[in-house]
Scaffold this active site. Structure first.
Site, mmCIF file in Angstrom:
data_model
loop_
_atom_site.group_PDB
_atom_site.id
_atom_site.type_symbol
_atom_site.label_atom_id
_atom_site.label_comp_id
_atom_site.label_asym_id
_atom_site.label_seq_id
_atom_site.Cartn_x
_atom_site.Cartn_y
_atom_site.Cartn_z
ATOM 1 N N HIS A 166 0.594 -1.305 -0.030
ATOM 2 C CA HIS A 166 -0.501 0.088 0.205
ATOM 3 C C HIS A 166 1.281 1.245 -0.110
ATOM 4 C CE1 HIS A 166 -4.070 -1.743 0.403
ATOM 5 N NE2 HIS A 166 -3.030 -2.284 1.175
ATOM 6 N N ASP A 205 -0.890 -4.896 5.752
ATOM 7 C CA ASP A 205 -2.011 -5.605 4.907
ATOM 8 C C ASP A 205 -1.995 -5.568 3.714
ATOM 9 O OD1 ASP A 205 -2.360 -3.123 4.979
ATOM 10 O OD2 ASP A 205 -4.123 -3.315 4.409
ATOM 11 N N GLU A 206 -1.725 -7.072 2.733
ATOM 12 C CA GLU A 206 -2.581 -6.762 2.044
ATOM 13 C C GLU A 206 -1.317 -6.570 0.938
ATOM 14 O OE1 GLU A 206 -6.923 -5.895 1.159
ATOM 15 O OE2 GLU A 206 -5.778 -4.016 0.365
ATOM 16 N N ASN A 207 0.609 -6.918 1.264
ATOM 17 C CA ASN A 207 0.896 -6.830 0.439
ATOM 18 C C ASN A 207 1.003 -7.715 -0.321
ATOM 19 O OD1 ASN A 207 3.249 -6.301 0.557
ATOM 20 N ND2 ASN A 207 4.297 -7.644 0.890
#
Lengths: 664, 664
Positions: free
Chosen positions: B245, B308-310
């Site tokens: 992100h 998150d969400e790497n």
């Protein structure tokens, strides 16, 4: 339900007209339309950072307002067969009083061409274009047309008093957006008052540290506001009101005062004794440093020194000042103030500023390079102009007086027959709406500025032959509604405020009653609050009068309907329409009575609601069958009308003017 | 008109109940009342700057809400026979996670006594007291009572994503006010995202200069927000989301990236490839400097690193990273991210911070001093707690999913029967409502936060036996209305938005139809927007779905009414009430059709309005006389119900659930 449909059709029928406010100088509608389709492109022939920024915002706003999702959000640099083109000759980094704001628009079926001398004219054109958006079953479009436009006056201002009540930067900014949308071009910030010194001074920090209740603009805030205004072609003129109205300065710097007193920030309103001491060199040294600091912060050429309502009593009481006056052969306080202003003038000149102030700074011994803002009457403006002083009109534009909007509208700075030669007329720069904040706060201020200021915006931009009161009132609801785009709360604050004061009590059922009320006009509400001894900076502004719009458009329509269609004694045409409103107000006034105990503010109107219900019921019967009412009932109606008309409160049931006719 | 009266009476009857939200631990009502009269005095037994400031605001708010003009606005220091007293033992300058927030209130006929360990507990008590204001024909009062109260969880947070859409300081601040009013105590600011780096860095200025569209918090802004929150007993936890992100960071500092690419600020949404390079020492030096700068700016003990969400794909593609993984024996991207986090941890520890991050930072090799915020499911929270990690629940509290409010309400972090021992349960710190901002902007965000977050506020403060869904729904409209005190626009934004998209077209005549609509839930609306290819930071958020409240309370009432009172095939009790709503919706859906061409957003719902009108008319007849409908009409109704139920749009006509029952 029949009536709703009638009203609805009425509104629809005018929707497709062009609601341009201010009215352009020349507008010619042609056959055909330019469709606002999703493949629209926007081109700038002479790109500049400033114009591009405005144009990019225009693209977003056009997308938002048209409801069409665009393919192209960026400014184009190649010609396209279907486009909006913006042609300018030059870029003006900082708008000034002589900036050319003229523009032309040509809309044909595949091209919109904007032509302007500079970016500022282009801004004005883009705002016009956004008002031209029309919707139809086939989607949004611009009607083909040609427009040529320029302002009548070069100074079209709005004063906001951020002192009596604090108005934070984000609210100032959205009002700047609204100003730009209707082509106003000067934001006058009234920054210092007895009740608060609202700007950071790095030279004299006790001014902002001790001179307010914790709320003031930092210099960064001010820079942000100036930039924001500048990006929209709006000048920012600061006012530092001297020598009176300065109680808040004296909390930190009592040495400036003309009287030894324990100074505290004023919380009550009115004209105070406190005044700068014009006989001490300290005062001028202080002002030199402070005003120089502020002149550097504000880039505009004009600098406002206030000068109004200097009470003079502290000067009268100070022996040293009296001696000084004798020595200097100053005959009265006016001459002493003129002396003071003459000492201030070189400070401003050194900072390359033009001095401007209220009526009171006018003095025949002052050079006519200074400008006069007329608040006490049009005469002072005329007098100044005759003597070669540039001047501005604010008298009659006091938004805090909550006049009927037509009263603002019909106040022409240069009406036909004014006693000024053509060259004297040129001394009239324009005018300013003034929003003094004694009885408005963050919640309510926008409802007093808008839509009232629309009247002043059009009056100062449009030629007098293009100003038509009836047509203006048709446009107002649409333009006022559009201003909500910027987050202005002038319309929807009402619902929130009524919800709060009634504890969420089914507002819809009694709102029509509220919507027929208006605050009492002029400074009568100030007088009313003074009588209750609640007239200070901490008085909660959550009464019904605060929740009322300045003008009830439903009442206006109703009164007009009756005026046009009713003969004496209740014999009317359009009886159903009239009865519809009377029934609505009777019912909602009845509903109101049931929740009026929810707060003190509401309960005060309980008795009014009782009377309104009764008179509306009687009027309904009168319109329904004029001869049915007994003499006694007719007498009762007249008594009610008189009681409602003179009701001792700060609100007024506006349809009473129409109802009165029914019983004449 | 009869029905309005019925509804009105219904609302009145519950008005005098106590609407306390969150529900206190113990509340006992007694006989008698404490009148809120104009001579009320407020005394603080242990004055402190902080407590006095809160108390002074309390006095103003009590005056505003009660509608009584007070004689005394200052805090008293001597005992009076008729007063509100605030007793505390100590002053807590900065609230921290272990701060005692408990308090007690005793209201008797001439004294209100607040007792709290410290000022924070007193703040909570004062908010309860403001909710206790009751009105009657004899004026406002507090009912005599005794309250003992303390929170169930110590972390009751609200996350605001200021990156996808910019949310300026003044909006953050009024939401802090609302949080304090319902006793939430952590504001989690999500400050960095692919779409924007929203905070000034003096160390790496290109982060804020190049990493956003011009909107970010200056460090002065942040200090102002922290101070504002602190004054209200609210902690501020910043989030710097790493290593994924981070697209916006790379515009100014591409050297941080795992892949060589031309980085621009993301405008679309989703999970991106961009990721910090965890194998370069430059990354750690950069983060050491940046995070140290930010740790100093934010005083709270917790510091959120996202995590998150790497996506991992840039790591997979980078040969040097792959080699590094082999060398370090890191089996997968999760292990590489854990390695990265372990390098970050000492930086935070050196700055005396506790690391917190999303699910993904959990790793059994990390010390259990770090805290886990669970977003993907309750299991990760349970798993963390079992392994001795403190954790927070956010799964189920996603406000951007616009769930029914009861769904938030019934999501208990520790429901009965949860598979955790008592000491493991203590690891659950609380929870956080998360307001991600992909499809909300400044105009609409508050309508997604409130009233939904009220559910989470009560759930996290009140004991589970004090949480009752039915009672909660009774309180919500009142508390939600009260929040408008702070200038929140979650209710009245609707009127403004509808006015804008319809060009001021008689909104009142079709608003009931809109008020019966709800946005589709979960991430269905995201999917819908993705399909239209309009799912980016510049998509205008002015569709009907944006103007709908998260939950239609009228539809809820209607559906409940039918559920309770209708037997099969339209045989109902309370037929008039049911018919009243059906007629209202039929008529307003008809009115809507006439103005639906006013914008693309409205025209999309034209067909839905047609169907709604028809089904409401059929349902009205069905309820009126169940056997009157022909077989064909019953079939037609079923077809309409099915079509409306599966309508391909981002809105849903919520009363269809009740109408369905009528034709079963």
């Amino acid at each position: 339900m029949k009536h709703i449909v009638i009203i609805f059709l009425f509104i629809s029928s005018v929707l497709n007209a062009q609601h341009l406010l201010p009215q352009p100088k020349e507008l010619n509608l042609h056959e055909g339309k330019f469709k606002i389709a999703n493949n629209i492109k926007v081109r700038v022939t002479r790109p500049s950072l400033k114009l591009n920024k405005y144009t990019e915002r225009f693209i977003q706003r056009l997308e938002y307002s048209s409801g069409v999702y665009f393919q192209h959000h960026k400014i184009q640099d190649t010609i396209s067969s279907y486009e909006i083109v913006i042609n300018t000759n030059s870029t003006t980094e900082n708008i000034h009083i002589e900036t050319n704001e003229s523009y032309a628009i040509s809309v044909t079926s595949n091209k919109v061409i904007i032509t302007a001398e500079n970016n500022i004219g282009a801004y004005r054109a883009l705002e016009t274009l956004l008002q031209l958006i029309t919707t139809s079953k086939n989607g949004p479009f611009f009607n083909n047309c040609s427009i040529v436009d320029e302002p009548r006056f070069k100074w079209r201002g709005l004063l906001i008093d951020v002192c009596r009540h604090w108005i934070p930067p984000h609210i100032i900014k959205r009002n700047i957006d609204a100003m730009a949308a209707v082509k106003m071009n000067v934001l006058h910030l009234h920054l210092t008052e007895d009740q608060g010194f609202r700007i950071e001074s790095k030279k004299f920090p006790k001014l902002h540290e001790l001179g307010n209740n914790g709320n003031y603009f930092t210099q960064e805030d001010i820079k942000g506001i100036i930039q924001y205004a500048n990006d929209r072609g709006i000048r920012v003129v600061p006012e530092f009101d001297i020598p009176g109205h300065i109680t808040s300065w004296l909390v930190g710097y009592p040495k400036l005062a003309s009287a030894n007193r324990n100074y505290e920030i004023a919380t009550k309103y009115g004209v105070f004794k406190a005044s700068l001491n014009p006989t001490e060199e300290y005062s001028y040294q202080f002002l030199d440093t402070l005003l120089t600091e502020m002149c550097q912060l504000f880039p505009d050429a004009y600098f406002h020194i206030g000068g109004d309502e200097n009470n003079g009593s502290d000067w009268n009481q100070n022996k040293k000042i009296q001696k000084f006056m004798t020595k200097m052969e100053l005959k009265n306080n006016h001459e002493l103030q003129a002396y003071f202003n003459k000492r201030i003038l070189p400070i401003l000149i050194r900072n390359k500023k033009i001095m401007i102030g209220w009526d009171e700074i006018y003095d025949s011994n002052m050079p006519n390079s200074i400008a006069i803002q007329s608040w006490r009457g049009k005469e002072s403006m005329i007098h100044a102009a005759k003597n070669g002083f540039p001047s501005l009109l604010s008298n009659g534009y006091y938004l805090d007086k909550v006049y009927k909007i037509e009263d603002y509208y019909e106040n022409d700075p240069l009406p036909q027959g004014i006693d000024l030669t053509e060259s004297q007329q040129k001394m009239i720069l324009g005018g300013e709406a003034t929003m003094w904040s004694e009885i408005v706060d963050q919640t309510t201020i926008e409802s007093r500025i808008w839509p009232s200021a629309l009247a002043i915006a059009e009056r100062l931009w449009s030629s007098s032959e293009n100003c038509d009161t009836k047509n203006f009132y048709v446009k107002v609801p649409f333009i006022s509604n559009k201003l909500q785009e910027f987050g202005l709360t002038h319309i929807n604050y009402q619902e929130a405020l009524l919800g709060l004061i009634s504890n969420n009590s089914s507002v819809q059922t009694w709102k029509p009653f509220i919507k027929a009320l208006e605050p009492i006009r002029g400074y009568k509400r100030h007088d009313f609050l003074k009588k209750t001894l609640k007239y200070s900076t901490i008085t909660p502004l959550n009464r019904i009068a605060d929740a009322c719009y300045v003008e009830s458009f439903t009442a206006r329509k109703f009164n007009t309907l009756i005026h046009k269609n009713c003969k004496k004694a209740g014999f009317c045409q359009y009886r159903n329409d009239i009865k519809y409103w009377l029934a609505k107000w009777a019912k909602s006034a009845e509903n109101f009575q049931r929740i009026s105990y929810k707060s003190t503010a509401l309960s005060e109107a309980h008795e009014l609601a009782l009377k309104v219900q009764e008179i509306c019921e009687l009027a309904w019967r009168k319109v329904n069958s004029p001869s049915e009412l007994t003499d006694r009932e007719n007498q009762r109606a007249k008594k009610l009308i008189s009681e409602i008309d003179t009701y001792q409160l700060d609100i007024r049931f506006a349809p009473i003017d129409g109802i009165k006719i029914l019983f004449n």
